[in-house]
Structure formats: C-alpha cells, structure tokens
Design a protein around this motif. Structure first.
Motif, short mmCIF file in Angstrom:
data_model
loop_
_atom_site.label_atom_id
_atom_site.label_comp_id
_atom_site.label_asym_id
_atom_site.label_seq_id
_atom_site.Cartn_x
_atom_site.Cartn_y
_atom_site.Cartn_z
N UNK A 1 1.12 -1.05 0.00
CA UNK A 1 -0.36 0.09 0.03
C UNK A 1 0.63 1.32 -0.07
N UNK A 2 1.99 0.86 0.79
CA UNK A 2 3.00 2.02 0.63
C UNK A 2 3.39 2.60 -0.71
N UNK A 3 3.83 1.23 -1.46
CA UNK A 3 4.12 1.62 -2.57
C UNK A 3 2.57 2.69 -3.37
N UNK A 4 2.04 2.05 -3.89
CA UNK A 4 1.43 2.54 -4.53
C UNK A 4 1.16 3.51 -4.27
N UNK A 5 0.81 3.95 -2.95
CA UNK A 5 0.54 5.52 -2.73
C UNK A 5 2.54 6.55 -3.90
N UNK A 6 3.51 6.02 -3.39
CA UNK A 6 4.65 6.85 -3.56
C UNK A 6 3.36 7.22 -5.17
N UNK A 7 3.56 5.52 -6.12
CA UNK A 7 3.08 5.76 -7.27
C UNK A 7 2.23 7.10 -8.06
N UNK A 8 1.27 6.54 -6.49
CA UNK A 8 0.47 7.96 -7.18
C UNK A 8 0.20 8.95 -7.21
N UNK A 9 1.40 9.66 -6.41
CA UNK A 9 2.09 10.84 -6.18
C UNK A 9 2.67 11.50 -7.12
N UNK A 10 3.36 10.37 -7.33
CA UNK A 10 4.58 10.96 -9.11
C UNK A 10 3.48 10.61 -10.38
N UNK A 11 2.39 10.02 -10.14
CA UNK A 11 1.08 10.01 -11.82
C UNK A 11 0.39 11.17 -11.38
N UNK A 12 0.82 12.11 -10.41
CA UNK A 12 -0.68 13.14 -9.75
C UNK A 12 1.07 14.82 -10.21
N UNK A 13 1.98 14.41 -10.21
CA UNK A 13 3.05 15.03 -10.28
C UNK A 13 3.27 15.39 -11.82
N UNK A 14 3.49 14.04 -12.81
CA UNK A 14 3.18 14.52 -13.85
C UNK A 14 2.21 14.92 -14.85
N UNK A 15 1.01 14.40 -13.59
CA UNK A 15 -0.16 14.79 -15.13
C UNK A 15 -0.25 16.73 -15.24
N UNK A 16 -0.24 16.79 -13.87
CA UNK A 16 -0.16 18.50 -13.28
C UNK A 16 0.51 18.90 -14.23
N UNK A 17 1.99 18.56 -13.94
CA UNK A 17 3.61 18.99 -15.00
C UNK A 17 3.10 19.45 -16.70
N UNK A 18 2.08 18.39 -17.63
CA UNK A 18 1.61 18.07 -18.37
C UNK A 18 0.48 18.85 -18.52
N UNK A 19 -0.44 19.59 -17.22
CA UNK A 19 -1.41 20.14 -17.52
C UNK A 19 -1.25 21.19 -17.53
N UNK A 20 -0.36 22.61 -16.96
CA UNK A 20 0.00 23.55 -16.75
C UNK A 20 0.75 23.76 -18.03
N UNK A 21 1.47 22.91 -18.39
CA UNK A 21 2.24 23.14 -19.95
C UNK A 21 1.22 23.34 -20.90
N UNK A 22 -0.10 22.65 -20.92
CA UNK A 22 -1.00 23.14 -21.74
C UNK A 22 -1.61 23.81 -21.17
N UNK A 23 -1.69 24.48 -20.20
CA UNK A 23 -2.33 25.82 -20.41
C UNK A 23 -1.67 26.74 -20.64
N UNK A 24 -0.66 26.64 -20.38
CA UNK A 24 -0.05 28.00 -20.90
C UNK A 24 0.51 28.57 -21.96
#
Length: 541
Positions: free
Chosen positions: A404-427
């Motif tokens: 469960x700890x491992x999945x939690x870290x993976x989720x935060x990694x995916x969250x960071x990547x998706x948000x970075x992509x979203x901000x690039x699209x917005x800008x």
C-alpha cells in the motif's frame, strides 16, 4: 433438576449459535446503511451550507473540516468507552441512535422553511441574510450528532464484527468485506444521493440518508440474538498508566530471572511467567518488592505493582507506535492529494460526452470505486492464487501494508506528471483545458493502495493489541485519518506561506512541485516503514 439440566443445555446450544458467519449479514447490513447516511449528510455539507444557509465558502469549509475531523477522531473516544465500560454493542447502538437523530435534524432544516434563512441568489455575499442563532443551533446540533454518531459507530461495529470470529483468517476476511461494504455504500451515496440533492431537492436527498441510517440501525438490532457478547474488562488505559508509573517508581530495582519474583495473577490457571526481554525497563512494574503484597497475596499498592500480562500489554502498545506513526505519513499525502484534485478538477474540462458534465466534487468517488473493486479482486482472485502458490500461506499483514505504501508513492508520481503536463498545456494554449479523465489513473492508484493497506492496518492493530483494547485497536486507523486530515491542512497552509506554488488560481501556480514534495515525503516514509516492520516483533497477548 431435570429442568435445570435442560435449561443448561439450551443455554449452551444458544451460545454455540452465536458469533461466526451467522452474525455477518447483520453487521454488514448495518455498515451499509450507516455509510449511506454518513456520506449523504457530511459528504455534501459545504454545498448545502453555501447554497441553503448563505454561509460564506471559507466558513463553510472550516465547518466541514471540523465535522469531518470530529467524525474521524471520535472513534477513539467511543472505543475507550466500549473497551472500558459498556462493550462494543452498546456503544455502537448508542452512536447509531445519535447519528439517526442528527440526520433527522439536518433533514428538518431542509424541509421546514423557518429553520434556515431566506434563499439568496448570491449565496455567501453580504447581501444575503445570515442564519439566526436558533437556526445555527439546530444546524450545529444536527451536524454534531451526525459527526459523533457516525464516528462512534463505524469502527466499534467493526470491532463487534471481528469479535464474532476466533480464527485470524476469518477476521481478515471480515475486515475485507467490511471495508468493501463501507466503500461501496459510500459510492452509492456520493453518486445517487448527491444527484438527488442537486437535481431534485435537499429534503429528498437528506431523507434518503436518514432512511439509510434508520435501516442500518434496525438491521443492527435484529442481529442481537446472533452476536457473541464481548464484556468490557475495565479501563485498560488505567492499567497502561499503572505500568508506566510502577516502572518509574522502581527504576533502581534489580531485575530477576525467577518467575516467583514477578506477580502473576492466575498462577492456578497457568504457570508463573516472567516478562519478555523486549523493553526490559518496564519489567520492573511486575517485580515484587517489599510492601507490594498483602498477607493474602493480593496487591497492596496498585500503582507500584502490576501483573506480568499487564506489562506485556503495555509493551505491545509501545512496540506498535512506530508502525502506527508511519501510517500517519501514509495518509497525509492522500489527504493533500484529495483537496488538490478537486481544485484541479474545477479548472479542467469536465464535459463527458455531449450531455454530461462531471461534478468537480464527485471526482473523489474514483478512489472509492477503485478500492471497492480491488478489495473484491484481492479477496477472490489474488489471495487464493497466492495461497495455492505458497502452500496455503497468505501474505502477512505487514507485507500488504508495505505494498500500500508503494502504491501511494506511485500515485503521487503520476499526480506530479499529470499536473506538469496540464500546466504546460494551459500555458501554451490558455483556451484549451485538459480533460478531467487524466485524473483517473492517480486516483485509481490511491484506491488500489488503500485496498492493500487500509483493511490490513485495522486487522494488524486488532490482532496485535491486547484484548482489553480491541475497540481501541480498530479505531486507531480512524484516529490516523483524523490526524492526517488536520496535518494536510497545516501542510497546505505552510506551503502557501513559504512558497508561490499555491496561489488562488492554480493555473498560475506549481501544484506539480507540491506533488513531487509528497513523493519525497512518501519515499522517506516508505523506508521508515520498512525499518519499523523489519524490527517489529509480533506480540503474543
């Protein structure tokens, strides 16, 4: 005489019919009804306060935080009463009754027009009429009863259910189904009841939640003849405090290796024993010194001498605290992610098909669905397959929590990547927003992680803490949620104060940096957990 023998046999047969899987439908039915009521009342509270009570959004959010924080922290209070004084059934019944009264009050505020202020088209503005003191009193009373009742019944009911089983594997299965029911019922409420509240009427939506709570209470009571009783064993917390005080008062005493030098209460039932080598300092609490015993062998001063079992119970609590603390830093990133995900959803393209727009607040139904599906998948596919490949052995609880700890870290990694992509699209193109569907993978990973660590944590505390702390053990996970809820708020405030990552318009911020920070925190916490779980020695209490 014959009647007495017959009566004794009848009682014995009745006792045999209590507990086990015959009680399972009543516990699960009660959990389903209570979960529908809880999510239906507290889940959409901010929207109700701002739309119907003309409460400003920040004030509504603060009240919502207090209500949900209380609901998450109160189980530990209920557990203390259950373990020390009244038992799991009585506390769960009283709590469910309080939550029902609370849902009735909230529903009445939606039905009776003079229990809320006049409607206002610009809710929360200075032009809107605020609630009167009486209206606030009824509203706050209903919210308080709901928060206390839902918080007090949920994990106490879980303890009552687990008490019906004697084998660990059956307890593990029960906890899996308990949380599957909890999550599934919450999904039904967040989707169906929220839709009724938003599109039909608040009175109808709250009415459904109230009926759900009532059905859960009735089903719970119908199961009473089938529950195995669990009598409270006095205040276990007082016993724990006595061990600490007695150890300190005897800190100069030399420890012995002879069983006769330690106080064992039931030497006629089981052989005298000495405390274990772990945390040897506290063994002094059970060490017999001059003046500790009366002539008849009973304790003279209860704050100077404890039993060997009480010492071992105290050690089990101390030994579990490092693992418990790692769970706090597991849940805090999830709580931060939850609030940030809703803010992201508000600025993303929520149109799904030509006729449906996804409500931003309902995005958090995704981890609930993911957890429900994966709990079923684990229980019916993964664990049986694992057992066949490992000679009938299932993965131990600490391994499941680690996954469960491992999945939690993976989720935060995916969250960071998706948000970075979203901000690039917005800008690059401010007129085009990213689809809300991009948030699904990270939330699905959170749900998969919770399917591993959430039921496993409850089962772990239940099995490793003393029997006198059974209700407290299951409430510890709720206490983790409550603490994490408040820590996440403090963390977000600190980030806003010390960085520029979280402005009012997150399109101008760097939420991806916050996620990367959570990745680091989660990674460090994973290492900390691995060290704690490796060093942990299971208690034999």
């Amino acid at each position: 005489m014959e009647d007495t023998i017959t009566m004794g046999v009848g009682v014995g047969e009745a006792e045999k019919k209590r507990g086990g899987w015959i009680s399972f439908p009543f516990i699960i039915g009660s959990t389903a009804g209570t979960s529908i009521g809880s999510a239906g009342i507290l889940g959409n509270l901010i929207v109700y306060l701002t739309r119907e009570f003309n409460v400003k959004s920040i004030n509504a959010a603060q009240l919502n935080n207090v209500a949900n924080g209380t609901s998450a922290l109160f189980p530990i209070v209920a557990a203390i009463f259950a373990d020390s004084f009244f038992g799991s059934f009585t506390v769960a019944f009283i709590s469910s009754s309080l939550s029902f009264l609370g849902t009735v009050l909230i529903t009445l505020t939606a039905i009776i027009h003079w229990l809320k202020p006049d409607p206002c088209n610009n809710s929360g503005s200075k032009l809107c009429m605020p609630p009167s003191k009486f209206q606030y009193a009824v509203l706050y009373g209903g919210i308080a009863l709901c928060a206390i009742g839902f918080g007090g019944s949920r994990f106490t009911t879980a303890t009552l259910g687990a008490n019906q089983f004697k084998e660990t594997k059956h307890q593990d299965t029960f906890f899996n189904w308990f949380f599957f029911t909890w999550y599934t019922a919450s999904v039904v409420s967040i989707t169906g009841v929220f839709y009724v509240q938003d599109n039909v009427s608040w009175a109808s939506g709250f009415g459904i939640a109230t009926v759900g709570n009532l059905i859960g209470l009735v089903v719970f009571l119908l199961g009473y003849p089938f529950y195995r009783p669990h009598n409270p064993q006095g205040s276990a917390f007082v016993d724990l405090a006595r061990v600490l005080v007695a150890s300190i008062r005897k800190w100069k005493s030399q420890l012995s290796f002879a069983p006769k030098d330690y106080y064992n209460e039931d030497v006629l039932v089981q052989p005298a024993a000495i405390p274990g080598e772990r945390l040897r300092f506290f063994n002094r609490a059970a060490l017999i010194t001059d003046g500790d015993l009366q002539l008849d062998g009973s304790i003279e001063k209860r704050w100077r001498l404890c039993t060997v079992q009480q010492v071992e119970d105290f050690k089990s609590v101390i030994g579990i605290l490092p693992l418990w603390s790692s769970s706090i830093f597991l849940s805090t990133p999830i709580a931060v992610q939850g609030s940030m995900t809703v803010l992201q959803a508000l600025v993303m393209d929520r149109q799904i098909g030509p006729h449906f727009k996804f409500p931003a607040g309902s995005i958090m139904v995704i981890p609930l669905i993911s957890t429900s599906i994966f709990l079923f998948f684990l229980d019916r596919v993964v664990w049986p397959a694992w057992s066949k490949l490992n000679n009938g052995k299932s993965p131990n609880i600490l391994q499941r929590i680690g996954v469960g700890h491992v999945f939690n870290v993976l989720s935060m990694v995916v969250s960071a990547i998706v948000e970075s992509k979203r901000l690039k699209m917005v800008h690059s193109n401010p007129t085009k927003a990213m689809s809300i569907l991009w948030l699904l993978p990270q939330l699905a990973l959170v749900g998969m992680g919770e399917a591993f660590h959430f039921p496993a944590q409850v089962a772990f505390y239940y099995q490793q803490l003393p029997q006198s702390l059974r209700s407290t053990s299951t409430a510890m996970i709720s206490m983790i949620i409550g603490i994490s809820f408040y820590l996440s708020t403090a963390l977000i405030n600190q980030v806003r104060w010390s960085t520029h990552w979280l402005p009012d318009d997150i399109n101008n911020g760097s939420v991806d940096n916050l996620y990367w920070m959570l990745v680091v925190v989660g990674g460090i916490n994973l290492l900390y957990y691995l060290v704690c779980s490796t060093l942990y020695k299971p208690s034999k209490v």
